[in-house]
Write an enzyme that holds these catalytic residues in place. Structure first.
Site, PDB file in Angstrom:
ATOM      1  N   SER A  98      -7.500  -9.003  44.057  1.00 16.51           N
ATOM      2  CA  SER A  98      -5.948  -8.649  43.991  1.00 16.51           C
ATOM      3  C   SER A  98      -5.942  -7.073  45.014  1.00 16.51           C
ATOM      4  O   SER A  98      -5.949  -7.721  45.807  1.00 16.51           O
ATOM      5  CB  SER A  98      -5.643  -7.944  43.230  1.00 16.51           C
ATOM      6  OG  SER A  98      -4.049  -7.729  43.081  1.00 16.51           O
ATOM      7  N   ASP A 243       1.492  -7.757  46.696  1.00 16.00           N
ATOM      8  CA  ASP A 243      -0.335  -7.281  47.150  1.00 16.00           C
ATOM      9  C   ASP A 243      -1.124  -8.889  47.039  1.00 16.00           C
ATOM     10  O   ASP A 243      -0.685  -9.948  47.488  1.00 16.00           O
ATOM     11  CB  ASP A 243      -0.570  -6.776  45.780  1.00 16.00           C
ATOM     12  CG  ASP A 243      -0.231  -7.576  44.608  1.00 16.00           C
ATOM     13  OD1 ASP A 243       0.356  -9.180  44.371  1.00 16.00           O
ATOM     14  OD2 ASP A 243      -1.056  -7.578  43.195  1.00 16.00           O
ATOM     15  N   ASP A 245      -3.026 -11.315  45.903  1.00 15.68           N
ATOM     16  CA  ASP A 245      -3.055 -12.241  45.546  1.00 15.68           C
ATOM     17  C   ASP A 245      -1.624 -13.065  44.546  1.00 15.68           C
ATOM     18  O   ASP A 245      -0.987 -13.652  44.397  1.00 15.68           O
ATOM     19  CB  ASP A 245      -4.381 -12.667  44.526  1.00 15.68           C
ATOM     20  CG  ASP A 245      -3.599 -11.767  42.866  1.00 15.68           C
ATOM     21  OD1 ASP A 245      -2.623 -10.855  43.479  1.00 15.68           O
ATOM     22  OD2 ASP A 245      -3.830 -12.282  42.002  1.00 15.68           O
ATOM     23  N   ASP A 247       0.885 -11.376  42.703  1.00 14.16           N
ATOM     24  CA  ASP A 247       1.659 -11.676  41.765  1.00 14.16           C
ATOM     25  C   ASP A 247       2.147 -10.825  41.270  1.00 14.16           C
ATOM     26  O   ASP A 247       3.105 -10.579  40.619  1.00 14.16           O
ATOM     27  CB  ASP A 247       0.421 -11.782  40.563  1.00 14.16           C
ATOM     28  CG  ASP A 247      -0.571 -10.198  40.183  1.00 14.16           C
ATOM     29  OD1 ASP A 247      -0.946  -9.841  41.288  1.00 14.16           O
ATOM     30  OD2 ASP A 247      -1.715 -10.126  39.025  1.00 14.16           O
TER      31      ASP A 247
END
Length: 454
Positions: A98, A243, A245, A247
């Site tokens: 992340s 961000d 990834d 999510d």
């Protein structure tokens, strides 16, 4: 037996070469298979330079346990969630760190139905199995196949937007050289093919694991002007950034002003309650008055949950909630397997802007005045428990309400605050709000920080 320090409360994350390497990830793949006994699992990876190699080691561990593996390629975490549920798989694993530093990587894991694996629901069992490194031999080796599942995924995303209602709009989108880049391109192509009059101004939209513009983490104050300034320069209607990834989703209004996640939760709660009268909305305990007020005014039911994706998802299932939101920019959706998505929120906000004929600024400014908050403030302290106790002792006598759902929350007639320890850093997080009193907000924030840091 060596302890694996990469296991966190909700996922796996560690420093490369120290806490995480190919061999450890292989063992985690074996342990996941040993614990869940799945037949078919999907895997994906973000843009980090080590993600592809780690993903293949993970797949090897799964296949050596007799599990068939579907490789979804370079994707975002939510695409693993979506594919696991949509394809009826026994689980899914995403290789991502992340927004962690560049020398980190990790894994996010779900079981069938995209149900989360956390310390309370299997992650500790997997940790113990991976540490023991004693696995049952499989008579059959699993297979590896590749699948581009982006078509059904993008179709699902667009179902949250009434395409016929969309008015001409210009949006600045900042993928931060992360996993969101390909999805942004696919959504743009879908808009064009369906005649949706939305123009995307794309920033940092080339996937690059060296992160030439910094690790994408738009919650950091120093990163926010990049998107905000571009909104201003391009005279856009809104800005969006993600961000690594994707999510988490972050928004800017037409003035280039960053909108705190707390007010976005209220916006999305309203959007769902308009379409689902009487529905239940889940929120975290850090900031609550705005969400509760919006739910009450729109005939909905607001239910509080402990902070963290595993807790929010569990509460959503229990309450059959249509939407759950955290002020940290995580947003969860019943029709998305109760999982978090960074793409659905901005599409819902676009839908709301078009339906109401108002700007994002008009939609949130009144709420920001009604329940002003300085946003989450982190303080590095030597002893988090002692620091929180100092603040509690200073204010408990005058409090009219107290909660310990997550950290400590004290409520007063015209203001309230929540203090909690971070799960991942040596910091205490302060969240505070008042009833339409910005002066009081600043006064109480400064008071608490002085005690906390003293």
């Amino acid at each position: 037996m060596t302890e694996l320090t990469c296991f966190q409360a909700y996922d796996i994350r560690g420093k490369l070469g120290v806490e995480l390497n190919d061999e450890i990830v292989y063992r985690i793949g074996r342990a996941y298979a040993e614990f869940l006994k799945p037949k078919k699992v999907c895997v994906g990876g973000d843009v980090r330079l080590t993600s592809e190699t780690l993903k293949l080691e993970l797949a090897r561990g799964l296949m050596d346990s007799g599990v068939d593996v579907i490789d979804l390629g370079l994707i975002g975490t939510e695409e693993v969630y979506y594919a696991t549920k949509a394809l009826g798989l026994d689980g899914g694993i995403m290789v991502t760190a992340s927004h962690n530093p560049i020398d980190y990587n990790g894994l996010k894991m779900v079981r069938e139905g995209s149900r989360p694996l956390s310390n309370d629901s299997g992650l500790l069992d997997i940790k113990k199995l991976a540490e023991a490194n004693q696995f049952t031999a499989s008579n059959v080796k699993g297979t590896l196949s590749k699948l581009d599942h982006s078509g059904p995924y993008v179709d699902h995303l667009l179902s949250y937007l009434d395409l016929g209602d969309v008015k001409p709009m210009k949006l600045v989108v900042n993928a931060g050289n992360g996993a969101a880049c390909h999805t942004v391109d696919r959504i743009e192509a879908a808009f064009k093919s369906r005649g949706v009059p939305i123009e995307l101004v794309k920033l940092h939209n080339t996937p690059d694991g060296t992160f030439p513009n910094g690790i994408p983490n738009p919650i950091l104050k120093e990163q926010q002007p990049v998107t905000g300034d571009a909104v201003h320069a391009h005279n856009a209607d809104m800005g969006i950034a993600w961000d690594g990834d994707f999510d988490r989703c972050f928004l800017w209004d037409a003035d280039g002003r960053f909108i705190e996640g707390y007010y976005v939760v209220g916006l999305l709660a309203e959007a769902f309650l308009v379409k689902n009268p009487g529905a239940t909305i889940i929120h975290d305990p850090r900031l609550v008055w705005n969400t509760k007020d919006i739910c009450e005014k729109n005939g909905g039911k607001a239910v509080q949950s402990k902070t963290g994706h595993a807790f929010i998802k569990e509460m959503m299932r229990k309450e059959d909630a249509v939407y759950g939101g955290e002020m940290s920019a995580h947003h969860y959706f019943r029709d998305f397997a109760y999982c978090d998505s960074g793409m659905i929120p901005w599409l819902l906000v676009v839908d709301l802007l078009c339906k109401k004929g108002q700007s994002l600024s008009e939609l949130v400014s009144e709420r920001m005045s009604t329940c002003p908050s300085p946003g989450e403030i982190n303080s590095k302290v030597d002893n988090a428990d002692a620091a929180i106790a100092r603040v509690y002792e200073a204010f408990k006598a005058e409090a009219i309400g107290e909660e310990s759902v997550d950290g400590v929350s004290l409520e007063f007639p015209n203001w309230r605050f929540n203090l909690r320890k971070s799960n991942t850093e040596p910091v205490v997080r302060l969240n505070l709000e008042t009833r339409a009193d910005e002066k009081l907000m600043h006064e109480k924030t400064n008071e608490i920080l002085a005690i906390l840091r003293g």
